[in-house]
Design a protein around this motif. Structure first.
Motif, mmCIF file in Angstrom:
data_model
loop_
_atom_site.group_PDB
_atom_site.id
_atom_site.type_symbol
_atom_site.label_atom_id
_atom_site.label_comp_id
_atom_site.label_asym_id
_atom_site.label_seq_id
_atom_site.Cartn_x
_atom_site.Cartn_y
_atom_site.Cartn_z
ATOM 1 N N MET A 128 0.804 -1.221 0.000
ATOM 2 C CA MET A 128 0.000 0.000 0.000
ATOM 3 C C MET A 128 0.840 1.276 0.000
ATOM 4 O O MET A 128 0.299 2.370 0.180
ATOM 5 C CB MET A 128 -0.953 -0.017 1.193
ATOM 6 N N ASN A 129 2.137 1.167 -0.238
ATOM 7 C CA ASN A 129 3.037 2.318 -0.228
ATOM 8 C C ASN A 129 2.629 3.314 -1.312
ATOM 9 O O ASN A 129 2.749 3.038 -2.503
ATOM 10 C CB ASN A 129 4.469 1.848 -0.434
ATOM 11 N N GLU A 130 2.159 4.492 -0.899
ATOM 12 C CA GLU A 130 1.682 5.524 -1.836
ATOM 13 C C GLU A 130 2.766 5.947 -2.829
ATOM 14 O O GLU A 130 2.462 6.259 -3.979
ATOM 15 C CB GLU A 130 1.204 6.754 -1.062
ATOM 16 N N ASN A 131 4.024 5.985 -2.402
ATOM 17 C CA ASN A 131 5.107 6.378 -3.307
ATOM 18 C C ASN A 131 5.290 5.372 -4.433
ATOM 19 O O ASN A 131 5.717 5.730 -5.527
ATOM 20 C CB ASN A 131 6.429 6.548 -2.546
ATOM 21 N N GLU A 188 5.648 -6.089 -22.601
ATOM 22 C CA GLU A 188 4.247 -5.664 -22.523
ATOM 23 C C GLU A 188 4.185 -4.142 -22.432
ATOM 24 O O GLU A 188 4.936 -3.525 -21.686
ATOM 25 C CB GLU A 188 3.560 -6.249 -21.281
ATOM 26 N N MET A 189 3.304 -3.561 -23.168
ATOM 27 C CA MET A 189 3.048 -2.131 -23.072
ATOM 28 C C MET A 189 1.801 -1.967 -22.206
ATOM 29 O O MET A 189 0.706 -1.719 -22.695
ATOM 30 C CB MET A 189 2.845 -1.517 -24.463
ATOM 31 N N ILE A 190 1.976 -2.150 -20.902
ATOM 32 C CA ILE A 190 0.846 -2.156 -19.976
ATOM 33 C C ILE A 190 0.986 -0.978 -19.014
ATOM 34 O O ILE A 190 2.060 -0.727 -18.476
ATOM 35 C CB ILE A 190 0.752 -3.509 -19.227
ATOM 36 N N THR A 191 -0.106 -0.261 -18.837
ATOM 37 C CA THR A 191 -0.109 0.862 -17.905
ATOM 38 C C THR A 191 -0.360 0.348 -16.495
ATOM 39 O O THR A 191 -0.831 -0.782 -16.304
ATOM 40 C CB THR A 191 -1.214 1.874 -18.268
ATOM 41 N N ALA A 192 -0.078 1.188 -15.522
ATOM 42 C CA ALA A 192 -0.349 0.826 -14.130
ATOM 43 C C ALA A 192 -1.840 0.554 -13.929
ATOM 44 O O ALA A 192 -2.214 -0.388 -13.228
ATOM 45 C CB ALA A 192 0.124 1.934 -13.198
ATOM 46 N N GLU A 193 -2.672 1.342 -14.580
ATOM 47 C CA GLU A 193 -4.116 1.150 -14.463
ATOM 48 C C GLU A 193 -4.554 -0.178 -15.076
ATOM 49 O O GLU A 193 -5.420 -0.871 -14.528
ATOM 50 C CB GLU A 193 -4.866 2.314 -15.135
ATOM 51 N N ASP A 194 -3.953 -0.544 -16.220
ATOM 52 C CA ASP A 194 -4.278 -1.830 -16.850
ATOM 53 C C ASP A 194 -3.815 -2.996 -15.977
ATOM 54 O O ASP A 194 -4.509 -4.006 -15.850
ATOM 55 C CB ASP A 194 -3.648 -1.940 -18.233
ATOM 56 N N ALA A 195 -2.640 -2.866 -15.379
ATOM 57 C CA ALA A 195 -2.127 -3.911 -14.490
ATOM 58 C C ALA A 195 -3.050 -4.063 -13.279
ATOM 59 O O ALA A 195 -3.382 -5.179 -12.876
ATOM 60 C CB ALA A 195 -0.705 -3.590 -14.043
ATOM 61 N N LEU A 196 -3.491 -2.932 -12.719
ATOM 62 C CA LEU A 196 -4.396 -2.967 -11.583
ATOM 63 C C LEU A 196 -5.703 -3.660 -11.959
ATOM 64 O O LEU A 196 -6.216 -4.500 -11.211
ATOM 65 C CB LEU A 196 -4.676 -1.554 -11.071
ATOM 66 N N GLU A 197 -6.232 -3.345 -13.123
ATOM 67 C CA GLU A 197 -7.480 -3.960 -13.582
ATOM 68 C C GLU A 197 -7.311 -5.468 -13.784
ATOM 69 O O GLU A 197 -8.185 -6.255 -13.435
ATOM 70 C CB GLU A 197 -7.960 -3.300 -14.872
ATOM 71 N N PHE A 198 -6.163 -5.870 -14.333
ATOM 72 C CA PHE A 198 -5.882 -7.290 -14.525
ATOM 73 C C PHE A 198 -5.862 -8.015 -13.178
ATOM 74 O O PHE A 198 -6.493 -9.058 -13.009
ATOM 75 C CB PHE A 198 -4.548 -7.491 -15.247
ATOM 76 N N VAL A 199 -5.132 -7.453 -12.207
ATOM 77 C CA VAL A 199 -5.035 -8.084 -10.886
ATOM 78 C C VAL A 199 -6.403 -8.077 -10.198
ATOM 79 O O VAL A 199 -6.783 -9.058 -9.550
ATOM 80 C CB VAL A 199 -3.945 -7.412 -10.030
ATOM 81 N N LYS A 200 -7.159 -6.997 -10.350
ATOM 82 C CA LYS A 200 -8.505 -6.933 -9.768
ATOM 83 C C LYS A 200 -9.372 -8.066 -10.306
ATOM 84 O O LYS A 200 -10.046 -8.753 -9.534
ATOM 85 C CB LYS A 200 -9.143 -5.586 -10.082
ATOM 86 N N ASP A 201 -9.347 -8.280 -11.613
ATOM 87 C CA ASP A 201 -10.120 -9.379 -12.206
ATOM 88 C C ASP A 201 -9.657 -10.727 -11.676
ATOM 89 O O ASP A 201 -10.466 -11.605 -11.373
ATOM 90 C CB ASP A 201 -10.006 -9.353 -13.734
ATOM 91 N N TRP A 202 -8.332 -10.904 -11.543
ATOM 92 C CA TRP A 202 -7.769 -12.158 -11.027
ATOM 93 C C TRP A 202 -8.241 -12.390 -9.589
ATOM 94 O O TRP A 202 -8.676 -13.489 -9.238
ATOM 95 C CB TRP A 202 -6.247 -12.119 -11.107
ATOM 96 N N GLY A 226 -1.316 5.671 -5.184
ATOM 97 C CA GLY A 226 -2.693 5.564 -4.731
ATOM 98 C C GLY A 226 -3.491 4.460 -5.397
ATOM 99 O O GLY A 226 -4.679 4.321 -5.137
ATOM 100 N N LEU A 227 -2.863 3.673 -6.251
ATOM 101 C CA LEU A 227 -3.568 2.602 -6.955
ATOM 102 C C LEU A 227 -3.466 1.302 -6.169
ATOM 103 O O LEU A 227 -2.754 0.380 -6.532
ATOM 104 C CB LEU A 227 -2.985 2.409 -8.363
ATOM 105 N N SER A 228 -4.163 1.254 -5.052
ATOM 106 C CA SER A 228 -4.241 -0.007 -4.308
ATOM 107 C C SER A 228 -5.683 -0.217 -3.881
ATOM 108 O O SER A 228 -6.430 0.739 -3.676
ATOM 109 C CB SER A 228 -3.296 -0.019 -3.099
#
Length: 102
Positions: free
Chosen positions: A25-28, A75-89, A32-34
């Motif tokens: 959960m480290n903001e740095n 992979e050309m993956i954004t932080a938001e795309d990675a977050l969405e992938f993990v959220k779905d998982w 804030g994407l947690s």
């Protein structure tokens, strides 16, 4: 399709669990994407994990699992795309049956 490696580590001590949640959960690091179903701040999440552990006694010292998702450097993956992938998982494999933070 996304190319990635998922590494699973056991968290065996309460101290390690506290450190892992703080790291996740480290903001740095996350900007804030947690997301967690166990609280908004590391202290809340940690307390929820401990309360769940106390209600559901298990054998051994395992406190949690730490899943580490590593996407291919190609992979050309954004932080938001990675977050969405993990959220779905998480929704598919953990659902509401487990506390989580990612």
């Amino acid at each position: 399709s996304i190319s990635l490696i998922i590494k699973i580590d056991k968290i065996n001590t309460e101290r390690h669990l506290c450190a892992a949640i703080t790291y996740i959960m480290n903001e740095n690091k996350t900007k804030g994407l947690s997301i967690s179903n166990a609280g908004l701040y590391p202290e809340q999440v940690t307390e929820t994990f401990f309360q769940t552990k106390a209600r559901h006694l298990t054998r051994g010292s395992r406190q949690a699992y730490h899943y580490k998702f590593s996407f291919s450097k190609d992979e050309m993956i954004t932080a938001e795309d990675a977050l969405e992938f993990v959220k779905d998982w998480v929704e598919e494999y953990l659902g509401d049956a487990y506390d989580y933070v990612f």
